[in-house]
Motif scaffolding. Structure first.
Motif, PDB file in Angstrom:
ATOM      1  N   GLY A  21      -2.799  17.608  -9.151  1.00  0.00           N
ATOM      2  CA  GLY A  21      -4.007  17.428  -9.927  1.00  0.00           C
ATOM      3  C   GLY A  21      -4.223  15.995 -10.354  1.00  0.00           C
ATOM      4  N   ASP A  22      -3.777  15.054  -9.520  1.00  0.00           N
ATOM      5  CA  ASP A  22      -3.889  13.631  -9.835  1.00  0.00           C
ATOM      6  C   ASP A  22      -5.251  13.115  -9.365  1.00  0.00           C
ATOM      7  OD1 ASP A  22      -3.613  10.981 -10.348  1.00  0.00           O
ATOM      8  OD2 ASP A  22      -1.990  10.621  -8.908  1.00  0.00           O
ATOM      9  N   ALA A  23      -6.180  13.000 -10.306  1.00  0.00           N
ATOM     10  CA  ALA A  23      -7.529  12.539  -9.971  1.00  0.00           C
ATOM     11  C   ALA A  23      -7.589  11.038  -9.760  1.00  0.00           C
ATOM     12  CB  ALA A  23      -8.504  12.939 -11.086  1.00  0.00           C
ATOM     13  N   ALA A  24      -6.516  10.333 -10.137  1.00  0.00           N
ATOM     14  CA  ALA A  24      -6.511   8.880 -10.028  1.00  0.00           C
ATOM     15  C   ALA A  24      -5.936   8.399  -8.694  1.00  0.00           C
ATOM     16  CB  ALA A  24      -5.704   8.280 -11.185  1.00  0.00           C
ATOM     17  N   PHE A  25      -5.732   9.316  -7.763  1.00  0.00           N
ATOM     18  CA  PHE A  25      -5.150   8.931  -6.469  1.00  0.00           C
ATOM     19  C   PHE A  25      -6.033   7.905  -5.767  1.00  0.00           C
ATOM     20  CE2 PHE A  25      -4.924   9.620  -1.830  1.00  0.00           C
ATOM     21  CZ  PHE A  25      -3.602   9.240  -1.634  1.00  0.00           C
ATOM     22  N   ASP A  26      -5.425   6.815  -5.367  1.00  0.00           N
ATOM     23  CA  ASP A  26      -6.134   5.713  -4.717  1.00  0.00           C
ATOM     24  C   ASP A  26      -5.750   5.703  -3.241  1.00  0.00           C
ATOM     25  OD1 ASP A  26      -7.135   3.318  -3.745  1.00  0.00           O
ATOM     26  OD2 ASP A  26      -6.658   2.189  -5.561  1.00  0.00           O
ATOM     27  N   ALA A  27      -6.636   6.164  -2.398  1.00  0.00           N
ATOM     28  CA  ALA A  27      -6.354   6.268  -0.969  1.00  0.00           C
ATOM     29  C   ALA A  27      -6.111   4.905  -0.335  1.00  0.00           C
ATOM     30  CB  ALA A  27      -7.504   6.987  -0.270  1.00  0.00           C
ATOM     31  N   GLU A  28      -6.877   3.897  -0.758  1.00  0.00           N
ATOM     32  CA  GLU A  28      -6.720   2.567  -0.182  1.00  0.00           C
ATOM     33  C   GLU A  28      -5.359   1.962  -0.530  1.00  0.00           C
ATOM     34  OE1 GLU A  28      -8.611   0.844   1.939  1.00  0.00           O
ATOM     35  OE2 GLU A  28      -9.799   2.688   2.090  1.00  0.00           O
ATOM     36  N   ALA A  29      -4.947   2.143  -1.770  1.00  0.00           N
ATOM     37  CA  ALA A  29      -3.653   1.625  -2.197  1.00  0.00           C
ATOM     38  C   ALA A  29      -2.525   2.346  -1.465  1.00  0.00           C
ATOM     39  CB  ALA A  29      -3.483   1.783  -3.709  1.00  0.00           C
ATOM     40  N   ALA A  30      -2.687   3.653  -1.290  1.00  0.00           N
ATOM     41  CA  ALA A  30      -1.683   4.435  -0.575  1.00  0.00           C
ATOM     42  C   ALA A  30      -1.604   3.993   0.877  1.00  0.00           C
ATOM     43  CB  ALA A  30      -2.019   5.916  -0.658  1.00  0.00           C
ATOM     44  N   LYS A  31      -2.754   3.677   1.461  1.00  0.00           N
ATOM     45  CA  LYS A  31      -2.783   3.221   2.857  1.00  0.00           C
ATOM     46  C   LYS A  31      -2.095   1.869   2.997  1.00  0.00           C
ATOM     47  CE  LYS A  31      -5.893   2.189   6.700  1.00  0.00           C
ATOM     48  NZ  LYS A  31      -7.304   2.083   7.148  1.00  0.00           N
ATOM     49  N   ALA A  32      -2.377   0.961   2.072  1.00  0.00           N
ATOM     50  CA  ALA A  32      -1.768  -0.366   2.118  1.00  0.00           C
ATOM     51  C   ALA A  32      -0.250  -0.272   1.973  1.00  0.00           C
ATOM     52  CB  ALA A  32      -2.347  -1.248   1.008  1.00  0.00           C
ATOM     53  N   LYS A  33       0.215   0.601   1.087  1.00  0.00           N
ATOM     54  CA  LYS A  33       1.645   0.786   0.879  1.00  0.00           C
ATOM     55  C   LYS A  33       2.305   1.374   2.120  1.00  0.00           C
ATOM     56  CE  LYS A  33       4.959   2.992  -2.231  1.00  0.00           C
ATOM     57  NZ  LYS A  33       5.108   3.863  -3.446  1.00  0.00           N
ATOM     58  N   ALA A  34       1.624   2.350   2.742  1.00  0.00           N
ATOM     59  CA  ALA A  34       2.165   2.984   3.945  1.00  0.00           C
ATOM     60  C   ALA A  34       2.220   2.002   5.107  1.00  0.00           C
ATOM     61  CB  ALA A  34       1.307   4.195   4.315  1.00  0.00           C
ATOM     62  N   GLU A  35       1.204   1.164   5.241  1.00  0.00           N
ATOM     63  CA  GLU A  35       1.182   0.182   6.324  1.00  0.00           C
ATOM     64  C   GLU A  35       2.269  -0.866   6.136  1.00  0.00           C
ATOM     65  OE1 GLU A  35      -2.821  -1.216   6.233  1.00  0.00           O
ATOM     66  OE2 GLU A  35      -3.554   0.349   7.612  1.00  0.00           O
ATOM     67  N   GLU A  36       2.535  -1.231   4.893  1.00  0.00           N
ATOM     68  CA  GLU A  36       3.590  -2.198   4.604  1.00  0.00           C
ATOM     69  C   GLU A  36       4.956  -1.622   4.993  1.00  0.00           C
ATOM     70  OE1 GLU A  36       5.422  -4.735   0.801  1.00  0.00           O
ATOM     71  OE2 GLU A  36       3.673  -3.426   0.538  1.00  0.00           O
ATOM     72  N   LYS A  37       5.179  -0.342   4.660  1.00  0.00           N
ATOM     73  CA  LYS A  37       6.450   0.309   5.005  1.00  0.00           C
ATOM     74  C   LYS A  37       6.587   0.434   6.522  1.00  0.00           C
ATOM     75  CE  LYS A  37      10.256   2.691   4.286  1.00  0.00           C
ATOM     76  NZ  LYS A  37      10.275   3.898   3.424  1.00  0.00           N
ATOM     77  N   PHE A  38       5.499   0.770   7.192  1.00  0.00           N
ATOM     78  CA  PHE A  38       5.527   0.930   8.645  1.00  0.00           C
ATOM     79  C   PHE A  38       5.817  -0.407   9.330  1.00  0.00           C
ATOM     80  CE2 PHE A  38       3.475   1.604  12.850  1.00  0.00           C
ATOM     81  CZ  PHE A  38       4.209   2.707  13.246  1.00  0.00           C
ATOM     82  N   LYS A  39       5.237  -1.482   8.810  1.00  0.00           N
ATOM     83  CA  LYS A  39       5.491  -2.805   9.375  1.00  0.00           C
ATOM     84  C   LYS A  39       6.956  -3.201   9.171  1.00  0.00           C
ATOM     85  CE  LYS A  39       3.973  -7.633   9.300  1.00  0.00           C
ATOM     86  NZ  LYS A  39       5.359  -8.152   9.263  1.00  0.00           N
ATOM     87  N   ALA A  40       7.520  -2.858   8.023  1.00  0.00           N
ATOM     88  CA  ALA A  40       8.924  -3.175   7.757  1.00  0.00           C
ATOM     89  C   ALA A  40       9.834  -2.446   8.745  1.00  0.00           C
ATOM     90  CB  ALA A  40       9.291  -2.800   6.324  1.00  0.00           C
ATOM     91  N   ILE A  41       9.484  -1.216   9.074  1.00  0.00           N
ATOM     92  CA  ILE A  41      10.259  -0.431  10.039  1.00  0.00           C
ATOM     93  C   ILE A  41      10.166  -1.073  11.425  1.00  0.00           C
ATOM     94  CG2 ILE A  41      10.331   1.776  11.281  1.00  0.00           C
ATOM     95  CD1 ILE A  41       9.547   3.096   8.589  1.00  0.00           C
ATOM     96  N   GLN A  42       8.991  -1.527  11.782  1.00  0.00           N
ATOM     97  CA  GLN A  42       8.820  -2.212  13.071  1.00  0.00           C
ATOM     98  C   GLN A  42       9.621  -3.516  13.113  1.00  0.00           C
ATOM     99  OE1 GLN A  42       4.452  -2.302  13.018  1.00  0.00           O
ATOM    100  NE2 GLN A  42       4.474  -1.035  14.868  1.00  0.00           N
TER     101      GLN A  42
END
Length: 238
Positions: free
Chosen positions: A57-78
């Motif tokens: 029930g988290d109405a403050a979820f920020d999709a863009e911030a979540a995407k940026a964080k996920a892309e950063e983690k994915f780049k680190a794995i690469q």
């Protein structure tokens, strides 16, 4: 003990290989990278984060911030894969990993194998000989034949290490404008690392010499040779 730089990203941990580290095979690294890349793909990671936010029930979820964080983690794995799959880059990373550099220089003769054996096993990891650490002869036992003892010390007195010693003043070869400049930078960096390599060679040489001087098998061999010489002298005199 040598510790890894505090600001260094643990590439093995990114791939779930934090316990295998330098012992991980290329095949294991490749399989771990594929698992991590699949698990942390940005699309999959963002979708999972969105579901968790919705369930909570988290109405403050920020999709863009979540995407940026996920892309950063994915780049680190690469980046982890790019380094650990490339032998020279992996050697450099492994060389700066935490390692116990302490070496014994003396002990009670009765404790020789218990004190020096683990130190030889620990430093076998740096062997540049074919077969790597798995092909390095270890200290053995008090009952070894002299031929095995002799072969052991022949190997270790000629030990060649692949360990690297990055210098803080090195230049980035990837930013070179030409092949000639890159080669010059590589030679420059190699000169800076030479001091660390010389110190490492001396560290291991002093250790092997100390082991040789304390080894009860060597002492027994010398005593037997001395007794044989004295027996020959007595025989001549008689």
């Amino acid at each position: 003990k040598t510790t890894a730089p505090k600001d260094r990203v643990d590439l093995y941990a990114l791939l779930g290989l934090q316990h295998e580290r330098w012992t991980a095979t290329h095949e294991a690294i490749k399989a771990a990278y594929r698992r991590a890349a699949l698990e942390h793909h940005p699309d999959k990671a963002v979708a999972a984060a969105a579901r968790e936010a919705e369930e909570a029930g988290d109405a403050a979820f920020d999709a863009e911030a979540a995407k940026a964080k996920a892309e950063e983690k994915f780049k680190a794995i690469q980046d982890a894969w790019n380094t650990l799959s490339d032998p020279p880059r992996r050697r450099e990373f492994d060389s700066t990993d935490a390692f116990d550099d302490t070496l014994p220089a003396d002990c009670d003769p009765a404790d020789f194998f218990a004190v020096f054996g683990p130190a030889f096993r620990r430093n076998a990891r740096w062997s540049a000989a074919p077969g790597g650490a798995d092909a390095v002869p270890l200290l053995g036992t008090p009952d070894d034949e002299w031929e095995a003892v002799e072969a052991f010390y022949d190997f270790w007195f000629g030990f060649k290490s692949w360990r690297e010693f990055p210098h803080p003043d090195e230049e980035d070869t990837e930013g070179a404008d030409s092949r000639e400049e890159k080669r010059w930078l590589e030679r420059h960096n190699a000169r800076l690392r030479e001091g660390g390599k010389k110190e490492e060679k001396k560290r291991l040489r002093d250790f092997v010499e100390a082991a040789y001087d304390l080894d009860p098998r060597v002492a027994a061999r010398k005593a037997a040779a001395k007794a044989e010489r004295e027996a020959r002298v007595r025989a001549k005199e008689e």
